[in-house]
Write an enzyme that holds these catalytic residues in place. Structure first.
Site, PDB file in Angstrom:
ATOM      1  N   LYS A  56       0.840  -1.196   0.000  1.00  0.00           N
ATOM      2  CA  LYS A  56       0.000   0.000   0.000  1.00  0.00           C
ATOM      3  C   LYS A  56       0.882   1.255   0.000  1.00  0.00           C
ATOM      4  CE  LYS A  56      -0.272   0.221   5.054  1.00  0.00           C
ATOM      5  NZ  LYS A  56      -1.156   0.167   6.229  1.00  0.00           N
ATOM      6  N   TYR A 284      15.967  32.031   4.353  1.00  0.00           N
ATOM      7  CA  TYR A 284      14.895  32.963   4.707  1.00  0.00           C
ATOM      8  C   TYR A 284      14.882  33.263   6.199  1.00  0.00           C
ATOM      9  CZ  TYR A 284      12.964  32.175   0.033  1.00  0.00           C
ATOM     10  OH  TYR A 284      12.787  32.111  -1.317  1.00  0.00           O
TER      11      TYR A 284
END
Length: 417
Positions: A56, A284
């Site tokens: 999965k 940043y």
């Protein structure tokens, strides 16, 4: 592209990195390790039990089709997925092993369940009637289905009081074959042993009632996932569903005895190197400011690729809150899957400042020969790394580059320069 040999790395790692030439960031999937893990688990289980290989969520981020092929060639009897679409993808790729779809299906998915010969799990009478109707329309008979039994996870599954009605809805249809019954344990990996025993007891009682009503023994009964398969061998029943163990993730102390190998690595190539003076901001917000002359390498990977992302559920108890705080603290101090450092050969390179959308800066001061093209390895949680990050499946015999975003696949032979 000029690929630089990482310090201390051997020829095998060099060959694997070269298989990903032209890529700035990729996931390396070690198919030899996956095959080793499958064979090891097969040996642990013995030949009598049905071995479901769970693929999965894109095989836990490793590439569903390639991993499924490898597993069925190395001891896995059947495959298990969550959604119908995952089973359809496997069938369209030529995989003909039995595939159990563990989640409930929608009315629109019933046609594909039948058309592609997938094994449905059913928890309600209307779903049983729906798939029988679709099988009748497509002229199919004897389509295998498994009943999901709710025993204590509180998610999907038929409750004990409704189970006889569901059995009646299935055994009364020539189009369906009641092949299996299963449940999902809630605490096998978290240590609440008493709840595990309670769930199994409810499962036994419910299945006994279903078999009495049906008039025959249900052939395939299964409850154990990876953690339960290791901790509770008495609950293997007719088969087990193994997921995380296949990919090298531990599931308790017993798993350590299997000597499983990690299958998955996130890698990137240095895109740029510069030397910054003391007092220079990085990234940043100037979240990091150099305290000395610092050699900074820029990697073409960021949070949009899933790097440094960690799924955090809203705490529902003080215990949950404590676990969140421990995870966050561990990451701050460079521990765990979101540790703020990269590896270049045998050396650690701390992440500097904030991880940006598509770029990350690391401190490579004192690490020799770092330049554009140098390969670094990054810790990450495998299931959150974006699907558009190419998966490169490597083995001793061949490599395969898989770009899920563009459906492009490219095979490359071993022994590349």
């Amino acid at each position: 592209m000029n690929v630089i040999r990482p310090q201390g790395a051997g020829a095998e790692e060099m060959r694997r990195d070269e298989a990903a030439r032209g890529l700035g960031c990729w996931v390396e999937v070690d198919m030899d390790a996956l095959a080793h893990n499958a064979r090891s688990i097969r040996q642990y289980l013995g030949d009598e039990k049905i071995f479901y290989g769970v693929v999965k969520a894109n095989a836990y981020g490793c590439g569903i089709v390639e991993c499924a092929r490898c597993l069925v060639e190395n001891g896995v009897d059947r495959l298990a997925v969550t959604h119908v679409s995952e089973g359809v993808q496997l069938r369209r790729s030529g995989i003909d092993a039995p595939i159990l779809v563990m989640a409930p299906f929608t009315a629109e998915e019933a046609g594909d369940l039948v058309r592609f010969g997938l094994t449905a799990s059913v928890s309600a009478v209307d779903r049983a009637l729906l798939i029988a109707q679709e099988a009748r329309r497509q002229g199919r008979r004897g389509l295998p289905v498994h009943i999901k039994v709710e025993t204590g996870l509180g998610r999907t599954g038929v409750v004990a009081s409704d189970a006889p009605l569901l059995v009646a809805a299935i055994v009364g249809q020539d189009e369906l074959y009641l092949e299996g019954a299963f449940t999902h344990l809630a605490t096998a990996a978290t240590g609440d042993v008493r709840h595990v025993h309670r769930q199994v007891a409810r499962f036994r009682e419910t299945v006994a009632a279903m078999e009495a009503y049906a008039g025959f023994s249900i052939p395939v009964k299964h409850v154990a996932n990876s953690a339960a398969a290791m901790a509770f061998p008495q609950y293997h029943f007719d088969g087990v569903r193994i997921g995380t163990l296949l990919y090298g993730q531990p599931a308790g102390p017993v798993a350590a005895g299997l000597a499983l190998r990690d299958v998955w690595r996130l890698k990137a190539r240095v895109a740029h190197v510069s030397t910054l003076p003391p007092g220079h901001g990085v990234g940043y917000g100037r979240a990091f400011v150099t305290k000395r002359e610092t050699q900074v390498a820029v990697l073409p990977v960021g949070y949009v690729d899933g790097y440094q992302l960690e799924p955090v559920s809203m705490p529902v108890s003080l215990w949950d809150l404590a676990k969140v705080l421990v995870k966050t603290s561990a990451a701050y101090f460079g521990l765990g899957p979101t540790a703020r450092s990269a590896r270049i050969g045998e050396r650690r390179a701390p992440v500097l400042g904030k991880v940006a959308m598509q770029m990350t800066m690391i401190d490579v001061t004192g690490i020799p020969d770092v330049q554009p093209g140098t390969v670094v390895q990054l810790p990450a949680r495998r299931t959150v790394v974006a699907l558009n990050v190419p998966r490169v499946h490597v083995s001793a015999e061949s490599t395969m580059l898989q770009r899920l975003g563009s459906e492009r696949r490219e095979e490359r032979a071993a022994g590349l320069e």
